[in-house]
Design an enzyme around this catalytic site. Structure first.
Site, mmCIF file in Angstrom:
data_model
loop_
_atom_site.group_PDB
_atom_site.id
_atom_site.type_symbol
_atom_site.label_atom_id
_atom_site.label_comp_id
_atom_site.label_asym_id
_atom_site.label_seq_id
_atom_site.Cartn_x
_atom_site.Cartn_y
_atom_site.Cartn_z
ATOM 1 C CE LYS A 39 -3.746 2.062 2.762
ATOM 2 N NZ LYS A 39 -4.516 1.925 4.018
ATOM 3 C CG HIS A 55 -4.009 0.700 -5.971
ATOM 4 N ND1 HIS A 55 -3.296 1.868 -6.150
ATOM 5 C CD2 HIS A 55 -4.949 0.984 -5.040
ATOM 6 C CE1 HIS A 55 -3.784 2.807 -5.368
ATOM 7 N NE2 HIS A 55 -4.802 2.299 -4.683
ATOM 8 N NE ARG A 74 -8.984 9.561 3.364
ATOM 9 C CZ ARG A 74 -8.613 8.335 3.004
ATOM 10 N NH1 ARG A 74 -9.520 7.406 2.729
ATOM 11 N NH2 ARG A 74 -7.329 8.035 2.906
ATOM 12 C CB CYS A 90 -12.958 4.922 -0.184
ATOM 13 S SG CYS A 90 -13.983 6.295 0.351
ATOM 14 C CB SER A 91 -10.484 0.392 1.740
ATOM 15 O OG SER A 91 -9.205 -0.026 2.188
ATOM 16 C CD GLU A 149 -5.711 6.604 -3.102
ATOM 17 O OE1 GLU A 149 -5.286 5.624 -3.750
ATOM 18 O OE2 GLU A 149 -6.070 6.536 -1.920
ATOM 19 C CD GLU A 151 -7.905 4.281 -5.030
ATOM 20 O OE1 GLU A 151 -7.444 3.901 -3.944
ATOM 21 O OE2 GLU A 151 -9.030 4.820 -5.137
#
Length: 236
Positions: A39, A55, A74, A90-91, A149, A151
């Site tokens: 990560k 990812h 967050r 979100c993950s 990010e 994604e």
């Protein structure tokens, strides 16, 4: 890893563990698995840019029986996008057997896991067969000079009344909003009022899809707008 840890001495211990222990699933732009990476590396803008690391991710939109959307802010200790408001959860699906099975590339098992980790929602309150995968998007967004990010994000909708027990390591605040309240939050973010910031992926989903999906959530016709074939390439 030791050198990297030294570079990030101020990183929260929980976030450090997740950054180095969690292995994200690397994919190409057609969502085919091409490998895995920590990560930590997946969120370094230098790595994202130099190696084009992409990812898998998921974004959950949980509505209650009044069709209000659950938002989270967050936590301040999050490495990427601290204290921003975003959708329910979100993950990332992780590079493990239960989250790699091909029929579940959408990340529903991971979503169930993270709803518990972040918001204290037990699996029985969010059954896997009650999630509706509605779409996929690909985006890139920097968080600050170091982090960001990149994604391929599967968007999952679920309508449930749930009990919440937010984890302060992950979540600073939560609230349910109706459409008007969401519009007010967006206006504050756009005006820079009260320090309100929204996550880039949440904003992309709001601007491109959410209100149409919300209509169908209320009508009980969400299946009419499902499109898991298209991968929408969106820019912040």
């Amino acid at each position: 890893m030791a050198a990297a840890a030294g570079d990030d001495a101020g990183m929260d211990a929980v976030q450090r563990r997740l950054m180095f222990e969690d292995e994200c699933i690397l994919v190409d732009e057609q969502d085919n698995v091409v490998g895995h990476e920590s990560k930590y590396n997946c969120h370094l803008m230098e790595k994202i840019e130099s190696e084009n690391l992409l990812h898998r991710a998921f974004s959950v939109f949980l509505f209650n029986s009044k069709y209000e959307l659950l938002l989270q802010q967050r936590s301040a200790t999050k490495v990427t996008f601290p204290l921003v408001w975003t959708n329910t959860c979100c993950s990332h699906p992780l590079y493990r057997e239960s989250e790699l099975i091909q029929e579940n590339y959408l990340g529903i098992n991971a979503a169930q896991r993270k709803l518990l980790d972040e918001l204290g929602i037990p699996a029985e309150d969010a059954p896997v067969d009650e999630f509706t995968p509605v779409g996929r998007m690909l985006y890139k967004a920097p968080s600050d000079g170091k982090w960001g990010e990149h994604e391929l994000d599967s968007i999952l909708i679920i309508v449930r009344d749930v009990k919440l027990q937010p984890n302060p390591d992950e979540v600073a605040d939560v609230k349910y909003v109706n459409r008007e309240q969401l519009k007010e939050l967006i206006q504050k973010a756009d005006a820079g009022e009260d320090g309100v910031k929204l996550s880039p992926w949440f904003r992309l989903i709001v601007d491109n899809f959410l209100m149409r999906w919300w209509d169908h959530v209320e009508k009980g016709t969400l299946s009419e707008v499902v499109d898991m074939e298209t991968i929408h390439k969106l820019k912040e």
